[in-house]
Structures are given as C-alpha cells and as structure tokens.
Design a protein around this motif. Structure first.
Motif, PDB file in Angstrom:
ATOM      1  N   PRO A   1      -1.164  -6.574  -7.969  1.00 25.29           N
ATOM      2  CA  PRO A   1       0.161  -6.368  -8.113  1.00 25.29           C
ATOM      3  C   PRO A   1       0.432  -4.954  -8.324  1.00 25.29           C
ATOM      4  CG  PRO A   1      -0.624  -7.210 -10.162  1.00 25.29           C
ATOM      5  CD  PRO A   1      -1.830  -7.379  -9.296  1.00 25.29           C
ATOM      6  N   ARG A   2      -0.400  -4.002  -9.028  1.00 27.17           N
ATOM      7  CA  ARG A   2      -0.152  -2.543  -9.075  1.00 27.17           C
ATOM      8  C   ARG A   2      -0.626  -2.092  -7.664  1.00 27.17           C
ATOM      9  NH1 ARG A   2      -3.776   1.533 -10.195  1.00 27.17           N
ATOM     10  NH2 ARG A   2      -3.209   3.465 -11.455  1.00 27.17           N
ATOM     11  N   ARG A   3      -1.651  -2.368  -7.181  1.00 27.38           N
ATOM     12  CA  ARG A   3      -1.854  -1.725  -5.642  1.00 27.38           C
ATOM     13  C   ARG A   3      -0.682  -2.037  -4.725  1.00 27.38           C
ATOM     14  NH1 ARG A   3      -6.418  -4.153  -5.077  1.00 27.38           N
ATOM     15  NH2 ARG A   3      -7.437  -2.665  -6.117  1.00 27.38           N
ATOM     16  N   LEU A   4      -0.152  -3.317  -4.756  1.00 27.13           N
ATOM     17  CA  LEU A   4       0.964  -3.797  -3.902  1.00 27.13           C
ATOM     18  C   LEU A   4       2.212  -2.956  -4.161  1.00 27.13           C
ATOM     19  CD1 LEU A   4       1.676  -5.689  -1.392  1.00 27.13           C
ATOM     20  CD2 LEU A   4       2.664  -7.156  -3.205  1.00 27.13           C
ATOM     21  N   PHE A   5       2.655  -2.785  -5.445  1.00 28.09           N
ATOM     22  CA  PHE A   5       3.736  -2.084  -5.964  1.00 28.09           C
ATOM     23  C   PHE A   5       3.710  -0.714  -5.377  1.00 28.09           C
ATOM     24  CE2 PHE A   5       6.329   0.350  -8.759  1.00 28.09           C
ATOM     25  CZ  PHE A   5       7.425  -0.392  -8.776  1.00 28.09           C
ATOM     26  N   ILE A   6       2.785   0.073  -5.537  1.00 27.58           N
ATOM     27  CA  ILE A   6       2.483   1.319  -5.180  1.00 27.58           C
ATOM     28  C   ILE A   6       2.876   1.439  -3.559  1.00 27.58           C
ATOM     29  CG2 ILE A   6       0.774   3.142  -4.936  1.00 27.58           C
ATOM     30  CD1 ILE A   6      -0.224   2.435  -7.659  1.00 27.58           C
ATOM     31  N   PHE A   7       2.002   0.667  -2.907  1.00 30.06           N
ATOM     32  CA  PHE A   7       2.151   0.690  -1.499  1.00 30.06           C
ATOM     33  C   PHE A   7       3.584   0.131  -0.991  1.00 30.06           C
ATOM     34  CE2 PHE A   7       2.857  -2.276   2.255  1.00 30.06           C
ATOM     35  CZ  PHE A   7       2.724  -1.424   3.258  1.00 30.06           C
ATOM     36  N   GLY A   8       4.398  -0.527  -1.865  1.00 33.85           N
ATOM     37  CA  GLY A   8       5.770  -0.934  -1.444  1.00 33.85           C
ATOM     38  C   GLY A   8       6.699   0.193  -1.665  1.00 33.85           C
ATOM     39  N   MET A   9       6.688   0.997  -2.783  1.00 40.57           N
ATOM     40  CA  MET A   9       7.382   2.036  -3.239  1.00 40.57           C
ATOM     41  C   MET A   9       7.119   3.304  -2.285  1.00 40.57           C
ATOM     42  SD  MET A   9       9.313   1.075  -5.724  1.00 40.57           S
ATOM     43  CE  MET A   9       9.312  -0.563  -4.864  1.00 40.57           C
ATOM     44  N   ALA A  10       5.867   3.435  -1.874  1.00 39.62           N
ATOM     45  CA  ALA A  10       5.565   4.445  -0.766  1.00 39.62           C
ATOM     46  C   ALA A  10       6.218   4.268   0.512  1.00 39.62           C
ATOM     47  CB  ALA A  10       4.065   4.567  -0.414  1.00 39.62           C
ATOM     48  N   LEU A  11       6.182   2.943   1.023  1.00 37.33           N
ATOM     49  CA  LEU A  11       6.991   2.395   2.339  1.00 37.33           C
ATOM     50  C   LEU A  11       8.448   2.674   2.214  1.00 37.33           C
ATOM     51  CD1 LEU A  11       6.877   1.177   4.959  1.00 37.33           C
ATOM     52  CD2 LEU A  11       7.097  -1.185   3.854  1.00 37.33           C
ATOM     53  N   VAL A  12       8.854   2.403   1.010  1.00 41.32           N
ATOM     54  CA  VAL A  12      10.394   2.705   0.685  1.00 41.32           C
ATOM     55  C   VAL A  12      10.798   4.157   0.966  1.00 41.32           C
ATOM     56  CG1 VAL A  12      12.117   2.485  -0.900  1.00 41.32           C
ATOM     57  CG2 VAL A  12      10.796   0.540  -0.483  1.00 41.32           C
ATOM     58  N   ALA A  13       9.839   5.149   0.099  1.00 45.72           N
ATOM     59  CA  ALA A  13      10.295   6.307   0.126  1.00 45.72           C
ATOM     60  C   ALA A  13      10.145   7.079   1.410  1.00 45.72           C
ATOM     61  CB  ALA A  13       9.187   7.133  -0.853  1.00 45.72           C
ATOM     62  N   LEU A  14       9.171   6.827   2.284  1.00 42.02           N
ATOM     63  CA  LEU A  14       8.835   7.304   3.372  1.00 42.02           C
ATOM     64  C   LEU A  14       9.951   6.694   4.583  1.00 42.02           C
ATOM     65  CD1 LEU A  14       7.061   8.656   5.474  1.00 42.02           C
ATOM     66  CD2 LEU A  14       5.698   6.569   5.799  1.00 42.02           C
TER      67      LEU A  14
ATOM     68  N   LEU B   1       6.827   4.704  -8.322  1.00 41.00           N
ATOM     69  CA  LEU B   1       5.606   4.582  -7.723  1.00 41.00           C
ATOM     70  C   LEU B   1       4.769   5.382  -8.963  1.00 41.00           C
ATOM     71  CD1 LEU B   1       4.686   5.556  -4.158  1.00 41.00           C
ATOM     72  CD2 LEU B   1       3.320   6.489  -6.037  1.00 41.00           C
ATOM     73  N   PHE B   2       4.786   6.629  -9.303  1.00 38.06           N
ATOM     74  CA  PHE B   2       4.120   7.426  -9.959  1.00 38.06           C
ATOM     75  C   PHE B   2       4.066   7.042 -11.449  1.00 38.06           C
ATOM     76  CE2 PHE B   2       4.900  10.576  -6.529  1.00 38.06           C
ATOM     77  CZ  PHE B   2       3.618  10.931  -6.155  1.00 38.06           C
ATOM     78  N   ALA B   3       5.331   6.401 -12.093  1.00 38.52           N
ATOM     79  CA  ALA B   3       5.220   5.912 -13.271  1.00 38.52           C
ATOM     80  C   ALA B   3       4.386   4.583 -13.383  1.00 38.52           C
ATOM     81  CB  ALA B   3       6.716   5.775 -13.728  1.00 38.52           C
ATOM     82  N   VAL B   4       4.397   3.815 -12.430  1.00 37.67           N
ATOM     83  CA  VAL B   4       3.421   2.566 -12.536  1.00 37.67           C
ATOM     84  C   VAL B   4       1.699   3.024 -12.375  1.00 37.67           C
ATOM     85  CG1 VAL B   4       2.854   0.673 -11.314  1.00 37.67           C
ATOM     86  CG2 VAL B   4       5.361   0.737 -11.954  1.00 37.67           C
ATOM     87  N   ARG B   5       1.799   4.138 -11.283  1.00 35.13           N
ATOM     88  CA  ARG B   5       0.339   4.412 -11.083  1.00 35.13           C
ATOM     89  C   ARG B   5      -0.257   5.126 -12.511  1.00 35.13           C
ATOM     90  NH1 ARG B   5      -2.279   9.131  -9.294  1.00 35.13           N
ATOM     91  NH2 ARG B   5      -4.048   8.823  -7.677  1.00 35.13           N
ATOM     92  N   GLN B   6       0.431   5.722 -13.293  1.00 32.80           N
ATOM     93  CA  GLN B   6      -0.071   6.419 -14.532  1.00 32.80           C
ATOM     94  C   GLN B   6       0.134   5.375 -15.762  1.00 32.80           C
ATOM     95  OE1 GLN B   6      -1.175   9.657 -14.581  1.00 32.80           O
ATOM     96  NE2 GLN B   6      -0.851   9.380 -12.421  1.00 32.80           N
ATOM     97  N   THR B   7       0.923   4.381 -15.750  1.00 35.39           N
ATOM     98  CA  THR B   7       0.966   3.619 -16.893  1.00 35.39           C
ATOM     99  C   THR B   7       0.633   2.252 -16.746  1.00 35.39           C
ATOM    100  OG1 THR B   7       3.353   3.251 -16.543  1.00 35.39           O
ATOM    101  CG2 THR B   7       2.850   5.169 -17.611  1.00 35.39           C
TER     102      THR B   7
END
Length: 454
Positions: free
Chosen positions: A74-87, A180-186
């Motif tokens: 889930p962490r990996r997928l969440f980060i991918f999803g937020m990156a897709l949204v931002a881009l 994205l960065f908050a989930v990546r760090q915490t």
C-alpha cells in the motif's frame, strides 16, 4: 519489517489527505462547468464529460488499485498515485483542448483511487503502532473524505472566481506532494508483498481478467449515465456478456484478479456492498435532487442553495467521531441499524418540502439528513474492514468505493426520470416515497449483517 521512522499519527493524517483528494475533485468541478463551456465553446452535453470521465475512471480504478495494494504494497502504491496526481495536475492547466482535459481528469481519478484502498490496507499496522483500535484511523479517514466533499464546491467556487478553471488542477499539486512525502517519511515500509521479475509478475497478474473487469464496469456505467443516447441497451448488453466472460475466466485462473469463490462465500462482505449501494442511492437522491428542487421550484439563487446544503455535509462530519466511539462501545451492527432507522426518519421528513420550501425548514431538514450519512457511512466503512480478510482488504475497499459510485449514478438516473415531467414539489414527493422504500431495504440488509467469526 517496519520502517523505524514510522510515525503513525502523521501517516494517518497524510493518508487522510490523499484519500480526500478524490471526493474533493469530484465535487469541486461542479462549479466550473459554465466556465469550461465558455472557454472551450462547448454545449451542455459535452461539458459533462469532465465529470463522467472522472466517475468512470474512479469506479473502474478503485478495485484495481486495491488489488495492486494487496499484491505489491500500500505504501508503494500510494506514493505512485500521489506522484501521478501531482504530475497530471501540473500539466493539465496548459492543455489546449477539452478532450485532453477529460483525459487529465481520468488520470487524476486513477491516481486518487490509490489512496483509499492503500489507507485501508495500512490501517492494521498503523493502529498497532499508534496503540489505537482500527476504528480510530478509519474514522479519521472517513471524516477527511466527508469534509472534502462538503467543502469542494466552496473551494472550487473561490478558485474559479479568483483564478480560473486551471486552479482546480493546480491546487492538487501541493496537496498530493505533501501527502506523498509525508507517507514516504512516516508510514511503515511494505512487507510480505510480491516481488520478482517484471515479466513473471505480469503473467501472474491476470491482465485479461483485469481488462474484462474494467470494460464490463465502464460499459455498464456508461449505459446508466446514458453517455451515448440510443445505444444504452447495446452498452448494457455488451457489459453483461463481458462480465460473464470475466466470471468464467476468474473461476479458472490462478491466482485470479478477483477471487469470486471467496467473495461469493463471504456473506457479510456482500451484504456490506449491497447495503452501501442502496444507502448511497438514498443519500444522493437528496444530495443531487434537493438542490434542483430549491433552484427550480423555490427560485433560490445557486449561492443560497449551496449554503442550505452545507448542513448536510457538516453534520455528517460532526457525527463521525461520535459514531466511532459508539462502535467501539457497542459494535458495528447496533450502530449501523440505528443509523438506518434515522435514515428512514430523515427521508420521511423530507416530505415536508412538498408543502413548504421555507429557508429554516430546508436548513433543519438538510442538517437532519447529515446525521444518518455520518452514522451509516462510518458504520459501513467499519463493517467492510471487519468483513474482509486481511490479505483482501485492498481490493475489498476498492469495490466498496465503486459501490458508492454505482449508488450515486443510479440515483442520478432515477432523478432524471422523476424530474423529467418537471422539477416541482409533487415529483419531489414521489422521490421521497422511493427514498423511504430504499431505506426499508437498507434496514433489512443491516439486520441481516453479522460480524464474521474470528
């Protein structure tokens, strides 16, 4: 293995922010339709594709994103999803035509669809690290989604009036990056998930099954939305045929995208899905049908109507933490049943609007309708969590969100049928009778539901 930097409180907040982006963008766009029509020189029917594309991609994407969260983390997928949204949202304001804007909305929907399933999958570990029952983080996520849907039109109106429709995309860039960065760090690191060579992972991913699932669901929703007038029944027929082919494949393929045998054998989970579809239909009858009544029959300005609808969402936010505490004390089922009883009372009370559209009356009734929304949606969310097997919670949460869209679209279609002869108080009365009938069905389903034995 757990990330030694894990901070569950901040992780839950970041997941809640990411989860809020889907309902926020679903509701913000409503205030931009007129501006988009003028900017791209569109007719009324064409401009609605900016909403339809988001709904279709969200409904089809949620179960798929849930399965990916279960398989790869889930962490990996969440980060991918937020990156897709931002881009996507960084590029979207500069797109030259409306078709590309709709594509951007669909990509944004796919990106935001990663958040809720990922959050549900992570809840168990985060609640353990925070020494909290799972009901607490689930309740916070529910509050975030409800709040986002409530403030969406207000935020959207301000952004469109001050900047333009482009701001509805741009606002997502910092929000998605923060999440994205908050989930990546915490958030705790993914563990026990699949890895290996890409080719083998693709072969094991049941790609034909995934494509058939997406195609059948999108065709069915396009038929419900009547996006191709004159072809509704052809679309529905194609959806049924592809769904049958999908079911046949899933029963043979190992491992399937959706384990239909396990899903069919999980009666509590199926009851949660059915209950949430019907409940969402009742809620969106009020959410979509009432504003039209107030504008057409009550002759209220759109801004006044927005303020009159605000108590519905505001009360649901207030009720959510109370509901969580009651569930911890009494369990899901009693709270769910109580919420459905209140839903029936609130639906019946809306019949008062057939004789009076006086502002204080409308205000009180919309506030009353917010109470069962907070109760039933929160209890359904908790019911989903306890009904699904831990290894299936991602895809189960994705299907749960699709149920919301199915209920909303069904309500929209029925509203069109009832308001077809005219938007007036008499036809609203007929809709209230349907809401009461659906509330009775929700009550039956709630009484049938039982928490699975551990």
């Amino acid at each position: 293995m757990t990330n030694n930097k894990s901070r569950p409180g901040l992780a839950i907040a970041a997941l809640s922010l990411g989860t809020a982006l889907n309902p926020l963008n679903s509701s913000m766009i409503a205030v931009a339709l007129v501006v988009l029509r003028e900017h791209f020189s569109l007719d009324v029917a064409t401009v609605t594709w900016v909403i339809t594309s988001f709904y279709l991609a969200s409904a089809a994407g949620q179960p798929l994103m849930g399965r990916l969260a279960d398989r790869f983390g889930p962490r990996r997928l969440f980060i991918f999803g937020m990156a897709l949204v931002a881009l996507t949202c960084a590029i979207a304001p500069f797109l030259p035509n409306f078709a590309l804007v709709c594509v951007a909305r669909a990509l944004m929907a796919v990106g935001t669809a990663t958040a809720y399933p990922s959050a549900v999958v992570m809840v168990t570990e985060l609640s353990r690290l925070a020494n909290l029952p799972p009901t607490r983080p689930l309740g916070r996520i529910q509050m975030a989604t409800t709040s986002a849907a409530a403030i969406g039109p207000v935020v959207g109106g301000l952004l469109v009036s001050l900047v333009g429709w482009q701001a509805l995309f741009a606002i997502n860039v910092p929000l998605a990056l923060i999440a994205l960065f908050a989930v990546r760090q915490t958030a705790p690191a993914d563990s026990g998930r699949e890895s290996g060579r890409l080719g083998q992972l693709v072969r094991d991913s049941d790609v034909p099954g995934i494509l058939a699932f997406i195609a059948s669901l999108m065709l069915a929703m396009m038929a419900l939305l009547n996006v191709a007038p004159g072809y509704r029944w052809y679309l529905l027929g194609a959806a049924v045929v592809i769904a049958a082919l999908f079911a046949g494949r899933e029963l043979r393929f190992k491992p399937p995208f959706l384990d239909l045998r396990l899903l069919g054998g999980n009666r509590p989970l199926l009851l949660v899905y059915l209950l949430f579809v019907v409940f969402s239909g009742v809620y969106y009858f009020a959410f979509f049908g009432l504003p039209q009544l107030l504008q057409e029959a009550g002759h209220y300005d759109a801004g006044v109507v927005g303020l009159l609808m605000l108590p519905l969402a505001a009360l649901s936010v207030v009720v959510t933490p109370v509901t969580v505490r009651k569930i911890e004390k009494h369990g899901v089922r009693p709270v769910l049943i109580a919420g459905v009883v209140v839903l029936a009372v609130a639906s019946g009370a809306l019949g008062i609007l057939t004789v009076s559209l006086w502002v204080p009356v409308v205000f009180l009734l919309t506030a009353l309708m917010g109470v069962p929304y907070g109760l039933v949606s929160t209890a359904s969310n908790q019911g989903l969590y306890v009904s699904a097997r831990p290894e299936e919670r991602g895809v189960a949460a994705g299907i749960f969100q699709t149920c919301r869209y199915l209920g909303a679209i069904t309500a929209t279609v029925l509203i069109g049928v009832f308001y077809g002869p005219g938007v007036n108080q008499a036809n609203w009365g007929l809709m209230v009778l349907v809401m009461l009938g659906l509330s009775a069905l929700v009550l039956v389903l709630a009484l049938m539901w039982r928490k699975p034995a551990v």
